[in-house]
Design a protein around this motif. Structure first.
Motif, PDB file in Angstrom:
ATOM      1  N   ILE A 261       0.829  -1.200   0.000  1.00  0.00           N
ATOM      2  CA  ILE A 261       0.000   0.000   0.000  1.00  0.00           C
ATOM      3  C   ILE A 261       0.865   1.252   0.000  1.00  0.00           C
ATOM      4  O   ILE A 261       0.457   2.311  -0.486  1.00  0.00           O
ATOM      5  CB  ILE A 261      -0.948   0.000   1.230  1.00  0.00           C
ATOM      6  CG1 ILE A 261      -2.055   1.043   1.069  1.00  0.00           C
ATOM      7  CG2 ILE A 261      -0.188   0.207   2.521  1.00  0.00           C
ATOM      8  CD1 ILE A 261      -3.026   0.720  -0.017  1.00  0.00           C
ATOM      9  N   GLY A 262       2.096   1.125   0.502  1.00  0.00           N
ATOM     10  CA  GLY A 262       3.014   2.256   0.520  1.00  0.00           C
ATOM     11  C   GLY A 262       3.559   2.640  -0.834  1.00  0.00           C
ATOM     12  O   GLY A 262       4.325   3.607  -0.948  1.00  0.00           O
ATOM     13  N   LEU A 263       3.175   1.926  -1.898  1.00  0.00           N
ATOM     14  CA  LEU A 263       3.601   2.262  -3.255  1.00  0.00           C
ATOM     15  C   LEU A 263       2.540   3.054  -4.016  1.00  0.00           C
ATOM     16  O   LEU A 263       2.739   3.401  -5.176  1.00  0.00           O
ATOM     17  CB  LEU A 263       3.916   0.983  -4.035  1.00  0.00           C
ATOM     18  CG  LEU A 263       4.954   0.041  -3.430  1.00  0.00           C
ATOM     19  CD1 LEU A 263       5.070  -1.225  -4.265  1.00  0.00           C
ATOM     20  CD2 LEU A 263       6.300   0.721  -3.305  1.00  0.00           C
ATOM     21  N   ALA A 264       1.409   3.354  -3.377  1.00  0.00           N
ATOM     22  CA  ALA A 264       0.259   3.908  -4.094  1.00  0.00           C
ATOM     23  C   ALA A 264       0.548   5.263  -4.736  1.00  0.00           C
ATOM     24  O   ALA A 264      -0.020   5.591  -5.778  1.00  0.00           O
ATOM     25  CB  ALA A 264      -0.930   4.024  -3.145  1.00  0.00           C
ATOM     26  N   MET A 265       1.394   6.070  -4.128  1.00  0.00           N
ATOM     27  CA  MET A 265       1.691   7.403  -4.659  1.00  0.00           C
ATOM     28  C   MET A 265       3.158   7.523  -5.049  1.00  0.00           C
ATOM     29  O   MET A 265       3.756   8.594  -4.958  1.00  0.00           O
ATOM     30  CB  MET A 265       1.336   8.464  -3.616  1.00  0.00           C
ATOM     31  CG  MET A 265      -0.148   8.678  -3.440  1.00  0.00           C
ATOM     32  SD  MET A 265      -0.883   9.618  -4.790  1.00  0.00           S
ATOM     33  CE  MET A 265      -0.375  11.280  -4.351  1.00  0.00           C
ATOM     34  N   SER A 266       3.754   6.429  -5.510  1.00  0.00           N
ATOM     35  CA  SER A 266       5.187   6.457  -5.810  1.00  0.00           C
ATOM     36  C   SER A 266       5.508   7.421  -6.945  1.00  0.00           C
ATOM     37  O   SER A 266       6.510   8.131  -6.905  1.00  0.00           O
ATOM     38  CB  SER A 266       5.683   5.051  -6.150  1.00  0.00           C
ATOM     39  OG  SER A 266       5.059   4.552  -7.318  1.00  0.00           O
ATOM     40  N   GLY A 267       4.642   7.483  -7.973  1.00  0.00           N
ATOM     41  CA  GLY A 267       4.907   8.372  -9.100  1.00  0.00           C
ATOM     42  C   GLY A 267       4.901   9.841  -8.733  1.00  0.00           C
ATOM     43  O   GLY A 267       5.879  10.551  -8.995  1.00  0.00           O
ATOM     44  N   PRO A 268       3.815  10.359  -8.112  1.00  0.00           N
ATOM     45  CA  PRO A 268       3.818  11.772  -7.710  1.00  0.00           C
ATOM     46  C   PRO A 268       4.941  12.120  -6.736  1.00  0.00           C
ATOM     47  O   PRO A 268       5.515  13.210  -6.801  1.00  0.00           O
ATOM     48  CB  PRO A 268       2.444  11.944  -7.063  1.00  0.00           C
ATOM     49  CG  PRO A 268       1.583  10.922  -7.728  1.00  0.00           C
ATOM     50  CD  PRO A 268       2.482   9.749  -7.955  1.00  0.00           C
ATOM     51  N   CYS A 269       5.267  11.192  -5.816  1.00  0.00           N
ATOM     52  CA  CYS A 269       6.355  11.453  -4.886  1.00  0.00           C
ATOM     53  C   CYS A 269       7.684  11.539  -5.630  1.00  0.00           C
ATOM     54  O   CYS A 269       8.508  12.426  -5.371  1.00  0.00           O
ATOM     55  CB  CYS A 269       6.407  10.363  -3.825  1.00  0.00           C
ATOM     56  SG  CYS A 269       7.608  10.680  -2.512  1.00  0.00           S
ATOM     57  N   ALA A 270       7.902  10.633  -6.586  1.00  0.00           N
ATOM     58  CA  ALA A 270       9.128  10.670  -7.375  1.00  0.00           C
ATOM     59  C   ALA A 270       9.224  11.958  -8.187  1.00  0.00           C
ATOM     60  O   ALA A 270      10.306  12.530  -8.346  1.00  0.00           O
ATOM     61  CB  ALA A 270       9.184   9.455  -8.301  1.00  0.00           C
ATOM     62  N   ALA A 271       8.081  12.426  -8.706  1.00  0.00           N
ATOM     63  CA  ALA A 271       8.091  13.664  -9.483  1.00  0.00           C
ATOM     64  C   ALA A 271       8.540  14.847  -8.625  1.00  0.00           C
ATOM     65  O   ALA A 271       9.335  15.691  -9.069  1.00  0.00           O
ATOM     66  CB  ALA A 271       6.708  13.923 -10.067  1.00  0.00           C
ATOM     67  N   LEU A 272       8.045  14.920  -7.385  1.00  0.00           N
ATOM     68  CA  LEU A 272       8.473  16.007  -6.500  1.00  0.00           C
ATOM     69  C   LEU A 272       9.960  15.895  -6.176  1.00  0.00           C
ATOM     70  O   LEU A 272      10.670  16.899  -6.083  1.00  0.00           O
ATOM     71  CB  LEU A 272       7.647  15.993  -5.215  1.00  0.00           C
ATOM     72  CG  LEU A 272       6.199  16.463  -5.337  1.00  0.00           C
ATOM     73  CD1 LEU A 272       5.518  16.436  -3.975  1.00  0.00           C
ATOM     74  CD2 LEU A 272       6.124  17.859  -5.926  1.00  0.00           C
TER      75      LEU A 272
END
Length: 653
Positions: A261-272
């Motif tokens: 579940i901790g991977l759910a926002m991996s893309g937006p976090c990586a973008a920041l």
């Protein structure tokens, strides 16, 4: 001559797979590869092979691969897998069904439960077990091994593979949940078990149970996906991937799959993280708002002092989960968003989208409705071929914009396209202003940074509408998430639930708890924070806790943060500390990305003059930039573009 070593970042979005390769000498290469409908692993392998072939990189030269993915996000949105078994205390099996009232729409007469418990966690798969811990964490009833063992066999025989163990007050005493897991796996080693004390170790049962149930729900699919991807990479002589987590930082895939579940926002976090790594020192000290426009959505993120801001709430479609993730507001407007005219003659853009398949009409893959991409193409703001070889057909775009917008409104096709783009910019600007005000930030004090394949198309128009005067298009904006994967350090977040008064005795106990949570490996940085609230409140305020803070300093910081977020600090002295959080960051592995490490790619803006004035479209390999009339651009030494309005233009506006 030393052979360069390489790191590869792979971000899988809805429309494209972005790949960035960074060498030990600072060379950076990037590409965008179209996704294929119904496939996950194969397009990634094709994109990586393209990178290796086009730049002469041997698999043996690749030292590490970091991956960000939408797999978990799509699972949460689609909810087509399952069901999941839930084990909880006697009398508590309906917590997921009862839920908590969440009235997003004030005018809806009936408040529906915000959980899909009947489909994913049906009553027949919610089991009660003996054993109880009280609100102070003391055991008042022992567990029954025979009962747990029997349930393990019953669950496995029913075909269910994943189990969520959600016991009362387990955030204070996790031993009961740990024992239940041990007995389940001893009886049925093939089960995948998630514990609420590990997934979300905080008070409030429903929120903790829901996060844990969805963690268990995600495990079978994520484990299969990552094992398949890791095996396929190994067959090609490439290393196993590390994964980007929603709470920031990367972890080996074997660790990430334990809490998917901790991977759910991996893309937006990586973008920041990519935005942070791309900013020059002159920008890092100020508040930065990023606008990341993709195929289906626009993400608005915030960085303060060069670091992304985080939140404990994930909004994913109609689902609200308590999850530590990048504080990003997603707006349902992207390149594939559908434009339409409603019954009252008003133009509407989104939230429905053509998605990646069939995509906008201009793709020529079967899209039959006008989209934002079609409008941009008609206005000459897109090239005839996008990165990755996606050809665009102007005639198809013109036909749908004429039929869907121009004819119903009685205007020209060009005016209709301009209205679609203006609608998008207005919605994005309102979101930028709302995000800023919610964080006690004035938009005029921010730097607006363009990211994603479409962010630079809209950033200047959004800035003008939102009252932001400074705009930067970072180098490699179109692949910023893949870039951020290589700029992120291995990170561990630890949390300890507590219920301590914010006084001298409480601070002494907090110091003891903090000392017991120290990292086992060397760290480049350690950050501590506390979640503080008043008695009777349900929503805490996160406050940074510096090593030399005394009680007065900590109380003052809480008061200032509380007042900034909620308007007024009540005259009360009953503040409680509910959670201690530590974030342990190691150094970014090398080869890696940082603003001081990268060499600007001379081909990035090869067809773009060093400076000029709008209106002008600037085309790069992975993004397109629109400079409106009254704006000018300048290429910076770091490879970015600085967009601004001359003083006379501002005065006449």
């Amino acid at each position: 001559m030393n052979t360069p070593r390489w790191a590869i970042g792979i971000d899988m979005g809805g429309t494209f797979i972005d790949v960035v390769a960074c060498s030990s000498d600072g060379t950076l290469r990037s590409l965008k590869h179209p996704r294929e409908a119904g496939h996950l692993v194969q397009p990634i392998l094709q994109a990586v092979q393209r990178m290796l072939d086009e730049h002469g990189i041997a698999p043996a030269q690749v030292e590490r691969i970091v991956h960000g993915s939408t797999v978990v996000t799509n699972l949460l949105l689609e909810q087509n897998d399952g069901p999941v078994a839930v084990l909880t205390n006697t009398g508590m099996r309906d917590i997921l069904a009862l839920a908590r009232q969440d009235r997003r729409d004030l005018y809806t007469a009936a408040v529906l439960p915000p959980t899909p418990e009947r489909k994913l966690f049906p009553a027949a798969q919610r089991f009660e077990i003996a054993g109880r811990v009280d609100a102070q964490g003391s055991e008042i009833e022992a567990l029954a091994r025979e009962q747990v063992t029997a349930l393990a066999h019953r669950i496995a025989d029913s075909g269910v593979r994943a189990v969520a163990v959600c016991l009362l007050f387990s955030h204070l005493r996790p031993e009961h949940e740990q024992q239940v897991r041990a007995w389940l796996l001893e009886a049925q080693p093939g089960l995948m078990v998630s514990l609420s004390s590990e997934v979300d170790p905080k008070p409030r049962e429903f929120e903790r149970f829901l996060s844990t149930a969805f963690d268990a729900y995600s495990k079978p699919m994520v484990q299969q996906y990552l094992q398949t991807l890791g095996g396929a990479l190994a067959e090609r002589g490439l290393p196993a991937p590390a994964l980007m987590r929603s709470e920031g930082g990367i972890a080996p895939w074997q660790d990430a799959v334990q809490r998917p579940i901790g991977l759910a926002m991996s893309g937006p976090c990586a973008a920041l993280q990519g935005v942070a790594a791309s900013l020059p020192d002159s920008d890092a000290a100020q508040t930065v708002m990023s606008i990341d426009v993709g195929g289906t959505s626009t993400d608005i993120g915030i960085l303060e002092a060069g670091r992304p801001l985080f939140t404990d709430t994930l909004l994913c479609g109609d689902l609200t989960l308590r999850l530590r993730c990048a504080d990003v507001e997603s707006l349902s407007i992207g390149g594939g968003s559908l434009a339409s005219v409603n019954a009252g003659g008003g133009l509407r853009l989104g939230p429905r989208s053509q998605g990646a398949w069939p995509g906008p009409a201009a793709y020529g893959l079967g899209g039959t409705h006008a989209t934002l991409t079609d409008a941009l193409l008609l206005l000459g703001r897109l090239p005839r071929e996008l990165s990755g070889g996606v050809a665009l057909d102007v005639a198809l775009a013109e036909a749908v914009v004429l039929r869907d917008i121009a004819q119903p409104l009685g205007i020209s096709t060009t005016d209709a396209a301009q209205a679609i783009v203006a609608t998008a910019a207005t919605a994005m600007a309102e979101s930028v202003k709302m995000r800023a005000f919610q964080r006690d930030i004035h938009p005029a004090d921010c730097l607006l940074v363009a990211a994603g394949g479409g962010g630079a198309q809209h950033v200047a128009e959004v800035a003008e509408l939102a009252g932001v005067s400074q705009v930067r298009v970072i180098a490699h904006a179109g692949v910023v998430a893949a870039l951020g994967l290589l700029a992120s350090p291995p990170t561990q977040t630890v949390e300890k639930a507590c219920a301590l008064s914010l006084d001298a005795d409480g601070l002494t106990t907090l110091v003891t708890l903090r000392d017991a949570l120290q990292p086992t490996q060397d760290c480049a940085s350690i950050r501590w924070s506390l979640e503080i609230l008043h008695k009777g409140q349900g929503s805490p305020v996160e406050v940074m806790w510096l090593p030399d803070d005394d009680l007065a300093t900590l109380q003052a910081r809480f008061a200032a943060r509380y007042e900034a977020l909620r308007g007024q600090m009540p005259a009360r002295s009953d503040a409680l500390v509910g959670l201690l959080r530590g974030v342990f960051e190691q150094a970014v592995p090398q080869p890696g990305v940082s603003a001081h490490h990268l060499r600007p790619d001379p081909a990035l803006w090869a067809n773009c003059p060093a400076q000029g004035q709008g209106p002008q479209a600037l085309f790069a390999a992975t993004t397109t930039v629109w400079v409106p009339a009254g704006w000018q651009w300048t290429q910076e030494a770091d490879g970015s573009l600085l967009l601004s309005q001359p003083p006379m233009s501002k005065a006449s506006a």
